[in-house]
Design an enzyme around this catalytic site. Structure first.
Site, PDB file in Angstrom:
ATOM      1  N   TRP A 190       0.856  -1.192   0.000  1.00  0.00           N
ATOM      2  CA  TRP A 190       0.000   0.000   0.000  1.00  0.00           C
ATOM      3  C   TRP A 190       0.890   1.239   0.000  1.00  0.00           C
ATOM      4  O   TRP A 190       1.847   1.343   0.774  1.00  0.00           O
ATOM      5  CB  TRP A 190      -0.903  -0.032   1.227  1.00  0.00           C
ATOM      6  CG  TRP A 190      -1.815   1.149   1.375  1.00  0.00           C
ATOM      7  CD1 TRP A 190      -2.562   1.748   0.405  1.00  0.00           C
ATOM      8  CD2 TRP A 190      -2.072   1.881   2.578  1.00  0.00           C
ATOM      9  NE1 TRP A 190      -3.275   2.809   0.934  1.00  0.00           N
ATOM     10  CE2 TRP A 190      -2.984   2.904   2.258  1.00  0.00           C
ATOM     11  CE3 TRP A 190      -1.628   1.760   3.896  1.00  0.00           C
ATOM     12  CZ2 TRP A 190      -3.454   3.809   3.204  1.00  0.00           C
ATOM     13  CZ3 TRP A 190      -2.091   2.642   4.837  1.00  0.00           C
ATOM     14  CH2 TRP A 190      -3.009   3.661   4.490  1.00  0.00           C
ATOM     15  N   ASP A 223      -1.233  -5.331   9.124  1.00  0.00           N
ATOM     16  CA  ASP A 223      -2.205  -4.350   8.664  1.00  0.00           C
ATOM     17  C   ASP A 223      -3.469  -5.134   8.314  1.00  0.00           C
ATOM     18  O   ASP A 223      -3.506  -5.874   7.332  1.00  0.00           O
ATOM     19  CB  ASP A 223      -1.664  -3.605   7.442  1.00  0.00           C
ATOM     20  CG  ASP A 223      -2.566  -2.442   7.034  1.00  0.00           C
ATOM     21  OD1 ASP A 223      -3.672  -2.322   7.592  1.00  0.00           O
ATOM     22  OD2 ASP A 223      -2.169  -1.672   6.138  1.00  0.00           O
ATOM     23  N   LYS A 257     -13.668  -0.525   5.501  1.00  0.00           N
ATOM     24  CA  LYS A 257     -14.175  -1.366   4.424  1.00  0.00           C
ATOM     25  C   LYS A 257     -15.276  -2.300   4.895  1.00  0.00           C
ATOM     26  O   LYS A 257     -16.364  -2.345   4.320  1.00  0.00           O
ATOM     27  CB  LYS A 257     -13.036  -2.185   3.810  1.00  0.00           C
ATOM     28  CG  LYS A 257     -12.271  -1.470   2.719  1.00  0.00           C
ATOM     29  CD  LYS A 257     -11.360  -0.401   3.273  1.00  0.00           C
ATOM     30  CE  LYS A 257     -10.521   0.241   2.168  1.00  0.00           C
ATOM     31  NZ  LYS A 257      -9.635   1.299   2.707  1.00  0.00           N
TER      32      LYS A 257
END
Length: 405
Positions: free
Chosen positions: A134, A215, A251
């Site tokens: 990311w 993460d 999300k």
């Protein structure tokens, strides 16, 4: 009048924002932006989960709810249930009081607090992140004063995991180094290790004395099952070793704008956990003092209520299943056009993103001629693809691959 700020230089172009702006400025009525990592409905609209609406209505009707400051570490029940969600109902680490969880500003804020804590209290200054990873990971850890290195992850030839390269690089990392691992639905590649591979990763991380920092931005988005998507993290926690976990509810609950997440640190003893928490509070206090209450209240309301929790898992699985369906439809459409190459990686990858294998020239051609926008490394957000746009996307990919090598 002279400017005190005249020496400020312009920031380098952000690769994601530049695509967003280009799509925004495109006057074509059928343009498609596949660069943003946010779930959309079949109609291309943001989705607010029904269970989130119910939770907000319940909070609005609760006359005892107020808008006072939260403690520095956040809403206590939110922290408890967030840890339970990722670590499991029967976590020995939780039962032994070896776990510290604090509410943070979504996944980014959780990573940032964790990075700042490690920079102050961990002797090893190097952090290893996947190549690619990311785009914000290197900035977060560099800003905290850590040195970022990369370990091999993506194999462009197979469009899959470079597992041997990953193990070799982790095995060569200095003892005590930090290693960033994405729990599931890897961003940007959509490629996750198998459980057997995760076990080998765990063994080499522990044998080398590396400190894993997970993460966990997409729990439930890879398989549609919250427990399945947490298995990689639970492997590391069950061996009794230390690890850090950054959680996000952006999300899986659709709470993007609420900026709600948590940082969990699993320690080796209750005494260590108590010291770690005291230092985490010193990191947070000058950074933002106290986290926001609304998003935490929504999450807590859902996680505490068994009926709401069940409703959430159903809606979450619906989102995950739709993304899986879009992968299948796109793969079939590409095959139907006789597009050169093997495109099976699209259905093998998991989660919100797909690393298509398209190069920058092909991506730019698709934007210019088909008004389809994605990041220049060929990453697309499958959450932005719909049954209506699959033919347009498949046509563009076919044209790009056949016309530009």
């Amino acid at each position: 009048m002279s400017s005190i700020l005249s020496n400020v230089l312009p920031a380098p172009e952000d690769p994601v924002l530049s695509v967003i702006f280009a799509c925004r400025d495109d006057p074509c009525p059928v343009k498609l932006n596949l660069s943003v990592g946010a779930y959309q409905t079949e109609e291309g609209k943001p989705l607010v989960l029904e269970v989130v609406r119910k939770a907000e209505q319940q909070l609005a009707n609760d006359l005892y709810c107020d808008k006072g400051y939260l403690p520095i570490d956040g809403l206590a029940d939110f922290n408890k249930f967030s840890a339970k969600l990722i670590l499991g109902d029967d976590s020995h680490a939780v039962k032994e009081n070896r776990v510290v969880t604090i509410q943070c500003l979504s996944g980014t804020g959780s990573l940032r607090v964790g990075a700042e804590f490690l920079a102050k209290h961990h002797q090893q200054r190097v952090v290893f992140v996947p190549n690619p990873t990311w785009g914000n990971h290197p900035f977060i850890f560099t800003l905290a004063g850590l040195s970022v290195e990369y370990f091999r992850y993506y194999d462009p030839h197979t469009r899959g995991l470079d597992f041997e390269g990953m193990l070799e690089d982790l095995g060569a990392a200095p003892s005590g180094a930090l290693v960033v691992l994405q729990a599931c639905a890897h961003n940007p590649t959509g490629i996750d290790p198998t459980l057997e591979q995760w076990e080998q990763i765990r063994q080499i991380v522990r044998s080398k004395g590396l400190l894993p920092f997970f993460d966990n931005a997409y729990q439930g988005f890879a398989s549609g099952n919250l427990d399945s998507d947490a298995q990689s993290v639970r492997m590391f926690v069950s061996d009794g070793g230390e690890c850090l976990i950054a959680q996000s509810f952006a999300k899986n609950m659709g709470l993007y704008g609420e900026r709600i997440g948590a940082l969990t640190i699993v320690c080796t003893s209750e005494d260590v956990a108590r010291k770690v928490k005291s230092q985490l509070l010193l990191v947070v206090r000058p950074m933002y003092l106290t986290p926001p209450i609304h998003g935490a209240s929504i999450v807590t309301t859902i996680l505490k209520n068994s009926d709401m929790y069940k409703d959430w898992t159903i809606e979450l699985k619906g989102m995950a299943d739709r993304i899986i369906s879009m992968r299948q439809q796109l793969h079939e459409a590409i095959q139907a056009r006789g597009t050169p190459g093997d495109w099976s990686h699209i259905i093998k990858q998991r989660g919100m993103f797909s690393f298509t294998g398209l190069n920058e020239k092909q991506v730019r051609m698709m934007a210019k001629e088909y008004h389809i926008y994605m990041t220049y490394d060929g990453r697309i957000s499958m959450a932005g693809v719909s049954s209506k746009t699959v033919p347009q996307l498949a046509d563009a990919i076919h044209a790009a691959v056949t016309r530009i090598p």
